[in-house]
Design an enzyme around this catalytic site. Structure first.
Site, short mmCIF file in Angstrom:
data_model
loop_
_atom_site.label_atom_id
_atom_site.label_comp_id
_atom_site.label_asym_id
_atom_site.label_seq_id
_atom_site.Cartn_x
_atom_site.Cartn_y
_atom_site.Cartn_z
NE ARG A 61 13.42 6.12 78.61
CZ ARG A 61 11.82 6.30 78.55
NH1 ARG A 61 11.04 7.08 78.93
NH2 ARG A 61 11.15 4.98 78.37
CG HIS A 113 11.24 2.15 73.96
ND1 HIS A 113 11.69 1.39 75.18
CD2 HIS A 113 10.23 2.51 74.39
CE1 HIS A 113 11.22 1.92 76.11
NE2 HIS A 113 10.29 2.59 75.85
CD GLN A 129 6.31 0.40 75.06
OE1 GLN A 129 6.28 1.14 75.99
NE2 GLN A 129 5.04 -0.46 74.90
CG ASP A 175 5.96 6.59 69.51
OD1 ASP A 175 5.39 7.10 70.36
OD2 ASP A 175 7.24 6.68 69.32
CB CYS A 224 5.14 2.92 73.33
SG CYS A 224 5.38 4.47 72.60
NE ARG A 255 8.28 -1.20 78.65
CZ ARG A 255 8.45 0.28 78.67
NH1 ARG A 255 7.89 1.27 78.40
NH2 ARG A 255 9.86 0.68 79.29
N1 NVA Z 1 9.30 7.75 70.61
C1 NVA Z 1 9.05 8.16 72.02
C2 NVA Z 1 8.85 7.12 72.52
C3 NVA Z 1 8.32 7.33 74.13
C4 NVA Z 1 8.22 6.00 75.02
C5 NVA Z 1 10.09 8.93 72.26
O1 NVA Z 1 11.35 8.52 71.99
O2 NVA Z 1 9.90 10.00 73.14
N1 CP Z 2 6.57 3.91 76.78
C1 CP Z 2 7.32 4.39 77.65
O1 CP Z 2 8.56 3.93 77.68
O2 CP Z 2 6.86 5.30 78.61
P1 CP Z 2 7.57 6.27 79.46
O3 CP Z 2 8.15 7.09 78.67
O4 CP Z 2 6.63 6.73 80.59
O5 CP Z 2 8.68 5.21 80.25
#
Ligand code: NVA
Ligand code: CP
Length: 303
Positions: free
Chosen positions: A102, A129, A132, A220, A260, A288
């Site tokens: 990540r 992502h 997800q 989101d 998500c 997930r």
């Molecule tokens: N768009 C959000 C998704 C979190 C799972 C982010 O990137 O923070």
């Molecule tokens: N939706 C998601 O990826 O959650 P986290 O940021 O908690 O991993």
């Protein structure tokens, strides 16, 4: 399929194969049927951003598959002090059987795949992502039994979630509409991709127009990880881009709602709509685990 870097790389058949295996693994888990497909394997998990779901579901998933997860915070790795991804990839490939990462730049994930010799799984970048979205597709099929004839509507930021949802939903045959402000549209690569889908894809500034007759509504956060400094500016830009009762009233009567998570209640979604659809949203979070286990089995098992 050698890696999971982005939805754009997957064929429709590969997506469906993952979803079918995810359904099977979910069934087996619920019925106490062991599935140690990754016995003796180790997954390294590199996190340059926070996580609840991704970390815990990958870690637990790896245990359930008989393998070993290894949490690697970028604060502790030399990568956090500037060791190039190209070198990190070649070193870690000699210890591990797979890497989940990540991070911010998509290029970092692509570089890991290019320089390493083991499967790389994208656990979220600024661009996409995919894990997800596989869970989202699994959840939609679970609740609606089919993808045929469904319309998915996304409200808000043309961010990593929007980029991957558009590709995933169109590839499995659903229609997609997005309502976003002009300055927050999806990535140009995605807008290029949608061209071959004609009127199955629609983009507008008007949330009500996008939500009309939708079967699935998704949103989101307005400010993603790394954009905290823009939060105030974004609150102004996204005012009105919210899933609320008014929006739900133009969607199909039995429309489902996904998020998500983490969610910012009363920003991109009202508390009322969130709680009314909590069973879908938390099933999505659970999925997930199953979807990622399917990805790991496809990428990392010897068979
Ligand atoms: N768009 C959000 C998704 C979190 C799972 C982010 O990137 O923070
Ligand atoms: N939706 C998601 O990826 O959650 P986290 O940021 O908690 O991993």
């Amino acid at each position: 399929m050698k890696h999971l870097l982005k939805m754009l790389d997957l064929s429709t058949e590969e997506i469906i194969d993952i979803l079918d295996l995810a359904d099977q693994l979910k069934y087996e888990l619920k019925h106490g049927i062991p599935h140690p497909h990754l016995q003796g394997k180790t997954l390294g998990m590199i996190f340059q951003k926070s996580s609840t779901r991704t970390r815990v579901s990958f870690e637990t998933g790896m245990y359930q598959l008989g393998g070993q997860p290894l949490f690697l915070s970028s604060r502790d790795l030399q990568i956090g002090r500037g060791e190039p991804v190209q070198d990190t990839a070649r070193v870690l490939s000699r210890y591990l059987d797979g890497i989940m990462i990540r991070t911010f730049a998509q290029k970092e994930v692509e570089d890991l795949a290019e320089y390493g010799s083991i499967p790389i799984i994208n656990g979220l970048t600024d661009f996409c992502h995919p894990c997800q979205v596989l869970a989202d597709l699994m959840t939609i099929r679970e609740f609606k039994s089919t993808f045929d004839g469904l319309k998915v509507c996304y409200i808000g930021d043309g961010n990593n979630m929007a980029n991957s949802l558009i590709v995933g939903c169109l590839k499995v045959g659903m229609s997609f509409s997005i309502a976003c402000p002009d300055d927050y549209q999806p990535d140009p690569q995605i807008l290029e991709f949608v061209k071959e889908y004609g009127d199955k894809f629609q983009m507008t500034n008007d949330p009500m127009e996008a939500a009309k007759n939708a079967d699935v509504l998704i949103t989101d956060v307005w400010a993603s990880m790394g954009q905290e400094g823009e939060a105030e500016k974004r609150k102004i830009a996204f005012a009105g881009y919210q899933i609320n009762d008014e929006l739900m009233s133009v969607a199909n009567k039995d429309a489902m709602v996904l998020h998500c998570l983490p969610a910012h209640r009363e920003e991109e979604i009202t508390n009322k709509v969130f709680e009314a659809h909590a069973n879908e949203i938390f099933e999505e979070a659970e999925n997930r685990l199953h979807a990622q286990k399917a990805v790991m089995v496809k990428l990392m098992s010897d068979k």
